[in-house]
Design an enzyme around this catalytic site. Structure first.
Site, mmCIF file in Angstrom:
data_model
loop_
_atom_site.group_PDB
_atom_site.id
_atom_site.type_symbol
_atom_site.label_atom_id
_atom_site.label_comp_id
_atom_site.label_asym_id
_atom_site.label_seq_id
_atom_site.Cartn_x
_atom_site.Cartn_y
_atom_site.Cartn_z
ATOM 1 C CB CYS A 115 -0.931 -0.007 1.216
ATOM 2 S SG CYS A 115 -0.080 0.065 2.796
ATOM 3 N N GLY A 116 2.065 1.193 0.566
ATOM 4 C CA GLY A 116 2.907 2.392 0.591
ATOM 5 C C GLY A 116 2.383 3.418 1.565
#
Length: 274
Positions: A115-116
């Site tokens: 997802c970062g």
């Protein structure tokens, strides 16, 4: 006769088990539905949220995540229910400059398996993205958080939580005066969403550059995570008080941004961290 549900709640038939006895009863459940935020026709994110006050949620998210710098970049906002009744989309029209920034961030996220962190692709970029709280001008002095004021707000918060009182399943974020009077409060199944709704409500009611809401503090019914501190700092809110504990990174960010932070804020006690 059908039960008319208050906004944000759904009726439920339950069996209550108390001291060996079982009784059928009517109850309430907090709503949780997918909500898509769409900027100039481009879907940016889908989150799970309580489908109430979604215009405030969208505006608060855009501000607290740095997608727009101020309401000057916002041209309009409209909430639309999904045709099948499950979920909503919030259509936001923003300025061309803001839309280019949003598209650039979206491109950074493409092709990733994780997802970062909001389009951040390195630890160095993560550190550089740390927000700083808005500084008061020469005529504005923001008072330090007062323990008695925080405890006064903590005692008053349940009166501002009608969804929690009925369902027991949601968080709250409140804006409080320096004296501890609760002025605004928003609820949601998610603690981040509750805070974004509050930020959106404050922005829409008190647009820049007037900013009369910066003298006071935010009170949340949850822990103070990095994201909660970051959202407050980006929105220009000077202080955050949390009912539960902060994380270590939240305390570091509070020191970095100049945001005042308290945790374990309960009647009779509070811990100051920054």
């Amino acid at each position: 006769m059908a039960v008319l549900a208050p906004p944000g709640l759904s009726p439920a038939l339950v069996q209550r088990h108390t001291q060996g006895a079982c009784q059928q009863a009517d109850d309430w459940l907090i709503d949780e539905q997918p909500v898509a935020l769409v900027f100039n026709g481009l879907s940016h994110v889908v989150m799970m949220a309580t489908p109430w006050q979604l215009d405030e949620l969208a505006v608060g998210f855009a501000l607290s995540e740095g997608l727009i710098d101020s309401l000057d970049a916002l041209r309009g906002v409209e909430v639309e229910a999904a045709p099948d009744g499950l979920g909503h989309s919030v259509q936001l029209e923003v300025s061309p400059r803001a839309f280019e920034q949003i598209k650039s961030r979206r491109r950074q996220l493409e092709g990733r398996s994780g997802c970062g962190l909001c389009g951040i692709d390195s630890l160095q970029a993560f550190r550089q993205a740390w927000p700083r709280a808005a500084q008061p001008n020469a005529t504005q002095i923001i008072p330090r958080l007062n323990t008695e004021a925080v405890q006064r707000a903590v005692r008053a918060l349940p009166d501002w939580q009608p969804l929690q009182a009925r369902s027991g399943g949601c968080h709250a974020a409140a804006w409080c005066s320096p004296e501890g009077q609760v002025l605004w409060a928003r609820e949601d199944v998610g603690r981040h969403n509750a805070l974004d709704k509050l930020i959106g409500a404050l922005a829409l009611q008190h647009p820049q550059p007037a900013v009369p809401h910066r003298e006071g503090f935010v009170l949340v019914s949850s822990r103070a995570s990095y994201e909660m501190v970051s959202k407050c700092a980006r929105a220009g809110l000077p202080a955050l008080a949390a009912v539960s504990a902060p994380t270590a990174l939240a305390v570091q960010l509070a020191h970095h941004s100049g945001l005042q932070l308290m945790g374990f804020c309960r009647p009779g006690s509070a811990v100051a961290y920054a």
